[in-house]
Design an enzyme around this catalytic site. Structure first.
Site, PDB file in Angstrom:
ATOM      1  N   ARG A  73       0.807  -1.230   0.000  1.00  0.00           N
ATOM      2  CA  ARG A  73       0.000   0.000   0.000  1.00  0.00           C
ATOM      3  C   ARG A  73       0.839   1.279   0.000  1.00  0.00           C
ATOM      4  O   ARG A  73       1.923   1.312   0.578  1.00  0.00           O
ATOM      5  CB  ARG A  73      -0.914   0.005   1.233  1.00  0.00           C
ATOM      6  CG  ARG A  73      -1.965  -1.083   1.164  1.00  0.00           C
ATOM      7  CD  ARG A  73      -2.786  -1.173   2.425  1.00  0.00           C
ATOM      8  NE  ARG A  73      -3.821  -2.182   2.281  1.00  0.00           N
ATOM      9  CZ  ARG A  73      -3.596  -3.498   2.417  1.00  0.00           C
ATOM     10  NH1 ARG A  73      -2.406  -3.950   2.722  1.00  0.00           N
ATOM     11  NH2 ARG A  73      -4.578  -4.350   2.238  1.00  0.00           N
TER      12      ARG A  73
ATOM     13  N   HIS B 178      -0.997  -2.478  -4.379  1.00  0.00           N
ATOM     14  CA  HIS B 178      -0.362  -3.219  -5.470  1.00  0.00           C
ATOM     15  C   HIS B 178      -0.417  -2.462  -6.804  1.00  0.00           C
ATOM     16  O   HIS B 178      -0.638  -3.041  -7.861  1.00  0.00           O
ATOM     17  CB  HIS B 178      -0.977  -4.609  -5.609  1.00  0.00           C
ATOM     18  CG  HIS B 178      -0.789  -5.479  -4.395  1.00  0.00           C
ATOM     19  ND1 HIS B 178       0.335  -5.447  -3.619  1.00  0.00           N
ATOM     20  CD2 HIS B 178      -1.618  -6.406  -3.818  1.00  0.00           C
ATOM     21  CE1 HIS B 178       0.217  -6.325  -2.627  1.00  0.00           C
ATOM     22  NE2 HIS B 178      -0.951  -6.910  -2.707  1.00  0.00           N
TER      23      HIS B 178
ATOM     24  N   HIS C 138       3.274 -12.531  -5.466  1.00  0.00           N
ATOM     25  CA  HIS C 138       2.145 -12.690  -4.541  1.00  0.00           C
ATOM     26  C   HIS C 138       1.624 -14.128  -4.519  1.00  0.00           C
ATOM     27  O   HIS C 138       0.431 -14.353  -4.282  1.00  0.00           O
ATOM     28  CB  HIS C 138       1.034 -11.711  -4.935  1.00  0.00           C
ATOM     29  CG  HIS C 138       0.126 -11.321  -3.816  1.00  0.00           C
ATOM     30  ND1 HIS C 138      -0.767 -12.202  -3.231  1.00  0.00           N
ATOM     31  CD2 HIS C 138      -0.038 -10.153  -3.162  1.00  0.00           C
ATOM     32  CE1 HIS C 138      -1.432 -11.577  -2.283  1.00  0.00           C
ATOM     33  NE2 HIS C 138      -1.009 -10.339  -2.213  1.00  0.00           N
TER      34      HIS C 138
ATOM     35  N   ASP D 151      -1.346 -10.216   8.333  1.00  0.00           N
ATOM     36  CA  ASP D 151      -1.226  -9.439   7.097  1.00  0.00           C
ATOM     37  C   ASP D 151      -0.295  -8.280   7.451  1.00  0.00           C
ATOM     38  O   ASP D 151      -0.694  -7.126   7.476  1.00  0.00           O
ATOM     39  CB  ASP D 151      -2.615  -8.958   6.651  1.00  0.00           C
ATOM     40  CG  ASP D 151      -2.591  -8.325   5.261  1.00  0.00           C
ATOM     41  OD1 ASP D 151      -1.505  -8.252   4.666  1.00  0.00           O
ATOM     42  OD2 ASP D 151      -3.661  -7.896   4.792  1.00  0.00           O
TER      43      ASP D 151
ATOM     44  N   GLU E 204       5.621 -12.161   0.871  1.00  0.00           N
ATOM     45  CA  GLU E 204       5.894 -11.124  -0.130  1.00  0.00           C
ATOM     46  C   GLU E 204       7.097 -10.301   0.303  1.00  0.00           C
ATOM     47  O   GLU E 204       6.995  -9.428   1.167  1.00  0.00           O
ATOM     48  CB  GLU E 204       4.672 -10.225  -0.283  1.00  0.00           C
ATOM     49  CG  GLU E 204       3.407 -10.965  -0.661  1.00  0.00           C
ATOM     50  CD  GLU E 204       2.157 -10.166  -0.324  1.00  0.00           C
ATOM     51  OE1 GLU E 204       2.056  -9.015  -0.758  1.00  0.00           O
ATOM     52  OE2 GLU E 204       1.287 -10.682   0.391  1.00  0.00           O
TER      53      GLU E 204
HETATM   54  C1  GLA Z   1      -1.552  -8.047   0.232  1.00  0.00           C
HETATM   55  C2  GLA Z   1      -2.150  -7.210   1.288  1.00  0.00           C
HETATM   56  C3  GLA Z   1      -3.425  -7.806   1.777  1.00  0.00           C
HETATM   57  C4  GLA Z   1      -4.363  -8.103   0.635  1.00  0.00           C
HETATM   58  C5  GLA Z   1      -3.673  -8.934  -0.404  1.00  0.00           C
HETATM   59  C6  GLA Z   1      -4.498  -9.120  -1.650  1.00  0.00           C
HETATM   60  O1  GLA Z   1      -0.919  -9.119   0.738  1.00  0.00           O
HETATM   61  O2  GLA Z   1      -1.282  -6.965   2.359  1.00  0.00           O
HETATM   62  O3  GLA Z   1      -4.042  -6.940   2.692  1.00  0.00           O
HETATM   63  O4  GLA Z   1      -4.832  -6.909   0.065  1.00  0.00           O
HETATM   64  O5  GLA Z   1      -2.485  -8.342  -0.797  1.00  0.00           O
HETATM   65  O6  GLA Z   1      -5.742  -9.628  -1.415  1.00  0.00           O
END
Ligand code: GLA
Length: 351
Positions: A81, A106, A180, A252, A316
């Site tokens: 983000r 992304h 990803h 996350d 990631e």
């Molecule tokens: C990343 C983000 C998540 C989500 C995924 C896609 O990993 O950190 O919050 O948005 O991508 O679904």
């Protein structure tokens, strides 16, 4: 050892192809020029049977049209983000798509993962590899500079999938690419990853707000359910009453895995059922652990499978989210004419 090329199927701009690399051990990795995506990754389990350990689709059109969950995606120019979908570089302000609330995720609606790439190179040796290339013009997605972006997938004889990025632009710009892929070490359609055990070699993670934008604070994992310095099952603490887990709907979060930017092991994941252990190496400062909290089973994947919540886990590797708006973080800025070069590997063995 070999590369087999076949027709993958139709996309809006023509026919996408599938490139299947195979090594001496029989491991295979299938990648496509549609999005430079990783489609299949067959790895031997403890009984010597091959399991496809990444989530994906059977048709290239699904990668182009419905992949808002980014299965197997090559993400660029910027992964994760950017807060407020804006940033300043060399005194100029740039505005990006707001595709995640008021933020950019992304790189917005026109991600590299939805485009047809061309094949720039192929090497059919003991370490088979395929290099995809994309021209990304000045102000593409809102980023400055005409860029040439290359992604090379290579499969080593010792069962490592290496992903190498090489990008260059004629103006200073942001490059922060990632892969990803969602991994499930029991196989792509075998339920949740809650029993998988994860190790992340990080003492700290980037604290983020309810919109998953880092506040700038690096928080110690010690004494929290974020601590993966020793192996823990993903499901062990994921529902704990801990603010960061509530905000993320599970894991996350971005870990501070490699502030010194060496090439090193940053994470491992293993499954007791298949006996497969995956090891992630990177030369980047951060890694997002994403446990597929937003998967809803609404998209039809490989063999008609619908991937539900937490059926895959992403590792990631990247600069920290919103780094461009956090001067205290390592900056994802690449100077005009200089090459952004980075490699992540996903290695497999049985234990
Ligand atoms: C990343 C983000 C998540 C989500 C995924 C896609 O990993 O950190 O919050 O948005 O991508 O679904």
């Amino acid at each position: 050892m070999s590369i087999t090329i076949s027709e993958f199927g139709k996309v809006s701009t023509g026919i996408a192809k599938l490139y299947v690399m195979k090594n001496q051990a029989g491991m295979t990795a299938a990648v496509s020029d549609m999005g430079a995506v990783l489609v299949n990754l067959y790895v031997p389990d403890k009984d010597g049977n091959m399991r496809d350990v990444v989530l994906g689709y059977d048709e290239p059109s699904s990668y182009e049209e419905i992949n808002s969950i980014y299965l197997g995606s090559t993400i660029g120019r910027n992964g994760n983000r950017i807060g407020g979908a804006r940033f300043t570089l060399n005194g100029a302000e740039y505005t990006l798509d707001q595709n995640d609330g008021r933020n950019n995720l992304h790189s917005g609606v026109n991600g590299y993962e939805k485009r047809m790439w061309k094949v720039a190179d192929m090497d059919d040796s003991d370490t088979p590899s395929v290099t995809f290339e994309l021209e990304s013009p000045h102000m593409d997605q809102g980023y400055p500079g005409n860029a040439t972006v290359k992604v090379t997938y290579a499969l080593t004889a010792d069962n490592k999938l290496s992903i190498h990025y090489d990008a260059v632009s004629d103006q200073d710009t942001i490059f922060n690419m990632t892969n990803h892929s969602y991994f499930n070490l029991n196989g792509a359609a075998s339920g949740t990853i809650l029993d998988h055990q994860v190790q992340i070699l990080a003492d700290k993670f980037t604290w983020a707000d309810e919109e998953s934008i880092p506040t700038g604070e690096l928080v110690d994992v010690e004494g929290t359910p974020m601590d993966f310095r020793e192996f823990h099952a993903i499901g062990e603490r994921i529902e704990e009453d801990y603010q960061a887990l509530k905000f993320g709907g599970g894991y996350d979060h971005n870990y501070v895995v490699n502030p010194g930017r060496e090439t090193k092991t940053v994470a491992r994941m293993k499954s007791p059922e298949s006996g497969i252990l995956m090891e992630v190496t990177s030369d980047l400062p951060g890694m997002q652990l994403y446990t597929g909290n937003f998967l809803e089973g609404d998209k039809v994947g490989k063999n008609g499978c619908r991937y539900g919540k937490r059926t895959g886990c992403c590792f990631e590797t990247q600069f920290h989210p919103d780094a461009i708006n956090h001067p205290e973080f390592e900056q994802p800025v690449c100077k005009a004419g200089e090459h952004y070069l980075t490699t992540t590997t996903y290695g497999f063995r049985v234990e």
